[in-house]
Design a protein around this motif. Structure first.
Motif, PDB file in Angstrom:
ATOM      1  N   CYS A 173       4.287  24.050   0.734  1.00  0.00           N
ATOM      2  CA  CYS A 173       4.595  24.077   2.164  1.00  0.00           C
ATOM      3  C   CYS A 173       3.390  24.552   2.975  1.00  0.00           C
ATOM      4  O   CYS A 173       3.144  24.056   4.080  1.00  0.00           O
ATOM      5  CB  CYS A 173       5.795  24.980   2.433  1.00  0.00           C
ATOM      6  SG  CYS A 173       7.370  24.321   1.824  1.00  0.00           S
ATOM      7  N   MET A 176       1.106  21.622   3.386  1.00  0.00           N
ATOM      8  CA  MET A 176       1.639  20.620   4.313  1.00  0.00           C
ATOM      9  C   MET A 176       1.562  21.083   5.761  1.00  0.00           C
ATOM     10  O   MET A 176       1.373  20.275   6.665  1.00  0.00           O
ATOM     11  CB  MET A 176       3.088  20.291   3.926  1.00  0.00           C
ATOM     12  CG  MET A 176       3.212  19.597   2.589  1.00  0.00           C
ATOM     13  SD  MET A 176       4.930  19.346   2.063  1.00  0.00           S
ATOM     14  CE  MET A 176       5.507  18.180   3.269  1.00  0.00           C
ATOM     15  N   PHE A 297      -2.606  13.988  -1.810  1.00  0.00           N
ATOM     16  CA  PHE A 297      -2.366  13.688  -0.397  1.00  0.00           C
ATOM     17  C   PHE A 297      -3.541  12.913   0.208  1.00  0.00           C
ATOM     18  O   PHE A 297      -3.340  11.982   0.999  1.00  0.00           O
ATOM     19  CB  PHE A 297      -2.135  14.984   0.390  1.00  0.00           C
ATOM     20  CG  PHE A 297      -0.787  15.612   0.163  1.00  0.00           C
ATOM     21  CD1 PHE A 297       0.167  15.017  -0.660  1.00  0.00           C
ATOM     22  CD2 PHE A 297      -0.452  16.824   0.782  1.00  0.00           C
ATOM     23  CE1 PHE A 297       1.409  15.591  -0.859  1.00  0.00           C
ATOM     24  CE2 PHE A 297       0.785  17.402   0.583  1.00  0.00           C
ATOM     25  CZ  PHE A 297       1.720  16.792  -0.240  1.00  0.00           C
ATOM     26  N   GLN A 312       5.810  13.107   1.158  1.00  0.00           N
ATOM     27  CA  GLN A 312       5.874  14.424   1.789  1.00  0.00           C
ATOM     28  C   GLN A 312       7.279  14.750   2.270  1.00  0.00           C
ATOM     29  O   GLN A 312       7.733  15.892   2.156  1.00  0.00           O
ATOM     30  CB  GLN A 312       4.877  14.486   2.950  1.00  0.00           C
ATOM     31  CG  GLN A 312       3.423  14.543   2.496  1.00  0.00           C
ATOM     32  CD  GLN A 312       2.464  14.644   3.660  1.00  0.00           C
ATOM     33  OE1 GLN A 312       2.749  14.183   4.772  1.00  0.00           O
ATOM     34  NE2 GLN A 312       1.303  15.244   3.416  1.00  0.00           N
ATOM     35  N   GLN A 313       7.984  13.738   2.790  1.00  0.00           N
ATOM     36  CA  GLN A 313       9.350  13.982   3.243  1.00  0.00           C
ATOM     37  C   GLN A 313      10.260  14.335   2.072  1.00  0.00           C
ATOM     38  O   GLN A 313      11.086  15.251   2.161  1.00  0.00           O
ATOM     39  CB  GLN A 313       9.885  12.750   3.974  1.00  0.00           C
ATOM     40  CG  GLN A 313      11.249  12.972   4.622  1.00  0.00           C
ATOM     41  CD  GLN A 313      11.723  11.773   5.405  1.00  0.00           C
ATOM     42  OE1 GLN A 313      11.496  10.623   4.984  1.00  0.00           O
ATOM     43  NE2 GLN A 313      12.391  12.001   6.532  1.00  0.00           N
ATOM     44  N   LEU A 316       9.392  17.816   0.941  1.00  0.00           N
ATOM     45  CA  LEU A 316       9.822  18.798   1.926  1.00  0.00           C
ATOM     46  C   LEU A 316      11.316  19.092   1.819  1.00  0.00           C
ATOM     47  O   LEU A 316      11.731  20.252   1.736  1.00  0.00           O
ATOM     48  CB  LEU A 316       9.479  18.289   3.326  1.00  0.00           C
ATOM     49  CG  LEU A 316       9.957  19.146   4.498  1.00  0.00           C
ATOM     50  CD1 LEU A 316       9.280  20.502   4.455  1.00  0.00           C
ATOM     51  CD2 LEU A 316       9.669  18.439   5.810  1.00  0.00           C
TER      52      LEU A 316
END
Length: 334
Positions: A173, A176, A297, A312-313, A316
């Motif tokens: 996190c 990100m 990434f 990423q979604q 997350l």
């Protein structure tokens, strides 16, 4: 007449279990069992490496079940010479006893007693072992060495961070929400410095916190960051100053690292070395993970930007869901 005999016999038979129990309780029988009190052997190192030799003092405490004519004797390494000092025995050895094997033998028979053996080196380091009645030899543990501790605790630190899913998800996190490589470096550095501080303070016993609330707050820190990223409000404190968030929650994560280190245990004579290199191992594990995530990434962002967004979604929402479950689970465990 036969009926009278039969009734008498029947009465005797009925009373027989009680009579047998009384005989067992009253009879001076000797139960064949192990002696509850163990033999005690204490070895103290007097002078370490003086003139190329080592001196030790041995002390025996024998339980009453061992008779004087069956007093045990030690089988010592060939490099040692013994000298009786009454109840004590002095050993003069050309080499150290650590790593060597000492035998406990009896002249007549093994009386089936356990042995509590303990050695204390001149550095203050001590070890002990409880030997069963069948174990008549004790291999003395080696001394703690700085070189061995460096490798062992560095590996333990790397292993802990790479299998600690809550710490890894928090780092994920952070990556990100940081965005650029420079901000990620600063953010992770703040996390490193803060958790290193509480790790040291807790390990040295200067600060104490109950571990159950700490573990709950660690899970809550992941949930907080996941929610901030999902909302996408880049004017919030977490988006504008991720290093402040990483530093604050890093203090709590440090208590978690310290609890693991306390479970592993620290050496008796190389405490600072173990603490330093466990923390270094944690940082190495962090760097490995952050570099792997940022590399993935970066490559996806250059070659397949839509895939990166979907990845990423998924990460997350997966991290947030796990963190929510952990938070509730850990709070319920208070």
């Amino acid at each position: 007449m036969s009926k009278i005999v039969s009734r008498a016999s029947l009465g005797l038979i009925r009373r027989l279990p009680g009579l047998l129990l009384a005989l067992l309780l009253l009879a001076p029988t000797t139960l064949l069992a192990h002696e509850a009190r163990p033999l005690y052997l204490q070895i103290d190192e007097l002078d370490s490496a003086q003139a190329g030799g080592y001196s030790y003092r041995l002390k025996f405490n024998l339980p009453p079940s061992i008779t004087a004519d069956n007093r045990p004797f030690l089988t010592l390494p060939d490099s040692c010479k013994s000298q009786s000092l009454g109840l004590l025995v002095q050993l003069d050895c050309t080499g150290s006893l650590d790593g060597k094997t000492i035998g406990i033998d009896y002249p007549k028979y093994n009386p089936s007693v356990s042995a509590l053996a303990r050695i204390r080196y001149s550095s203050g380091e001590s070890h002990q072992a409880l030997l069963s009645p069948q174990d008549t030899q004790w291999q003395l543990p080696p001394r703690e060495s700085a070189s061995a501790i460096v490798g062992e605790y560095t590996a333990l630190g790397i292993e802990h961070i790479l299998i600690g899913w809550d710490h890894l998800l928090f780092l994920l996190c952070l990556v990100m929400i940081s965005g650029s490589f420079k901000r990620t470096l600063i953010t992770v550095s703040g996390f490193t410095l803060s958790h290193s501080l509480t790790l040291v303070l807790t390990t040295l016993g200067l600060v104490r916190l109950p571990i159950a609330p700490v573990e709950a707050v660690i899970a809550l820190s992941i949930l907080f960051l996941a929610a901030e990223i999902a909302r996408g409000q880049r004017t919030s404190l977490a988006w504008r100053y991720p290093v402040a968030v990483s530093t604050l929650f890093g203090l709590v994560h440090g208590f978690g690292f310290a609890s693991v280190l306390q479970e592993i245990g620290l050496p008796q004579t190389e405490l600072a070395t173990a603490l330093l290199f466990f923390n270094l191992g944690v940082e190495i594990g962090q760097v490995i993970f952050v570099l792997a995530v940022t590399t993935v990434f970066y490559l996806l962002g250059n070659w397949a930007a839509p895939s990166l967004a979907r990845l990423q979604q998924a990460l997350l929402y997966g991290a947030g869901s796990l963190a929510a479950f952990w938070t509730l689970q850990r709070i319920a465990g208070f």
